[in-house]
Design an enzyme around this catalytic site. Structure first.
Site, short mmCIF file in Angstrom:
data_model
loop_
_atom_site.label_atom_id
_atom_site.label_comp_id
_atom_site.label_asym_id
_atom_site.label_seq_id
_atom_site.Cartn_x
_atom_site.Cartn_y
_atom_site.Cartn_z
N LYS A 169 6.49 38.79 -9.83
CA LYS A 169 7.21 39.87 -10.51
C LYS A 169 6.42 41.18 -10.41
O LYS A 169 7.00 42.25 -10.17
CB LYS A 169 7.45 39.51 -11.97
CG LYS A 169 8.11 40.61 -12.81
CD LYS A 169 9.47 41.02 -12.22
CE LYS A 169 10.05 42.22 -12.95
NZ LYS A 169 10.86 41.91 -14.09
N LYS A 237 4.61 50.63 -17.19
CA LYS A 237 3.87 49.46 -17.71
C LYS A 237 3.58 48.47 -16.59
O LYS A 237 2.46 47.96 -16.46
CB LYS A 237 4.70 48.77 -18.81
CG LYS A 237 4.09 47.48 -19.33
CD LYS A 237 5.15 46.58 -19.97
CE LYS A 237 6.16 46.13 -18.97
NZ LYS A 237 6.75 44.81 -19.17
#
Length: 281
Positions: A169, A237
């Site tokens: 991811k 992030k």
């Protein structure tokens, strides 16, 4: 197949449609969200849990879809206070590998099982049940979760041990961050040269440079409406998480500077392609 009782923690932009797909499939479902109003539409068919402990006690498999390391840690600290032997936890959040692996270890010490299963895809694929799951964990745990993941996604990629789903991811989101910055710069350049956005995006999408990522952002760029499917701050992030995980490449500092500047300008809650507003300023 044994139908297990499911729990779902986190009904945000992604979690809500994912949990709805489990509900629509007819599985026994309990949901929990800190803001109870987001859970109201589950009242007719599912159970709305008053707290995380209640949800865990009444569920066999517990899914979580949360914002960041801090939110995941807060939830799993409460989970670890319960009796969890034999229960399977499926965290679909994008967090650091270290945090995910640490949580997996603590759950296993208490007799629970854990897989990390972050997703590729934003709110539309979440609603359509066409997400791609990148999964890390034991084969038997992935097998146990598969019937339920299949209601939320079109593909389940088992990549190895705990932490490997997160690894994939972080890598795919690193790539997406470069696509979105490149797309924004290209559109600003074509604006400067007097090419209409609609025409330029048609050319991009019909050529080898087009992709699912460019196509899904086309309406936002044409309409200059950056309502978030995936917020810019979440991409920032994830770029920082990639840096922590060892990404050290020529584009990294540029990405950190560009997305960081957008955050500092107060654009973090826009969709990620809203980065165009920061670049043009």
């Amino acid at each position: 197949m044994k139908i297990e009782k499911l729990g779902f923690i986190g009904l945000g932009n992604m979690g809500y449609p994912m949990a709805k797909n489990l509900e629509k499939a007819g599985f026994p479902l309990s949901v929990y969200n800190r803001n109870k109003a987001k859970a109201a539409s589950f009242e007719e068919q599912s159970i709305i849990s008053e707290d995380i402990g209640e949800l865990v006690d009444h569920s066999d498999i517990i899914f979580s879809m949360l914002t960041n390391d801090e939110a995941v840690s807060e939830v799993y600290e409460k989970i670890l206070q319960r009796e969890i032997k034999g229960k399977l936890f499926v965290d679909m959040s994008t967090i650091s590998r270290e945090r995910s692996i640490s949580i997996a270890s603590k759950l296993k010490e208490k007799g629970g099982a854990f897989i990390d299963a972050p997703v590729a895809g934003s709110t539309k694929p979440a609603a359509e049940g066409t997400l791609i799951f990148m999964v890390g964990g034991k084969s038997e745990d992935v097998h146990r979760a598969r019937p339920y993941l299949e209601q939320m996604g079109k593909s389940i990629k088992h990549l190895g041990a705990n932490g490997q789903g997160i690894a994939a991811k972080l890598a795919i989101n690193y790539f997406l961050s470069t696509i979105y910055q490149g797309l924004a710069e290209t559109i600003l350049f074509s604006d400067k040269l007097g090419v209409s956005r609609g025409q330029m995006l048609e050319i991009i999408n019909d050529s080898a440079s087009g992709s699912g990522a460019t196509k899904v952002k086309t309406p936002l760029l044409v309409e200059e409406n950056y309502s978030p499917a995936f917020a810019l701050d979440l991409m920032l992030k994830d770029i920082r998480l990639a840096q922590q995980a060892g990404a050290d490449y020529p584009l990294l500092q540029t990405l950190l500077e560009t997305y960081g500047k957008a955050h500092d300008q107060g654009l973090g809650q826009l969709d990620v392609i809203g980065i165009i507003e920061s670049i043009k300023s």
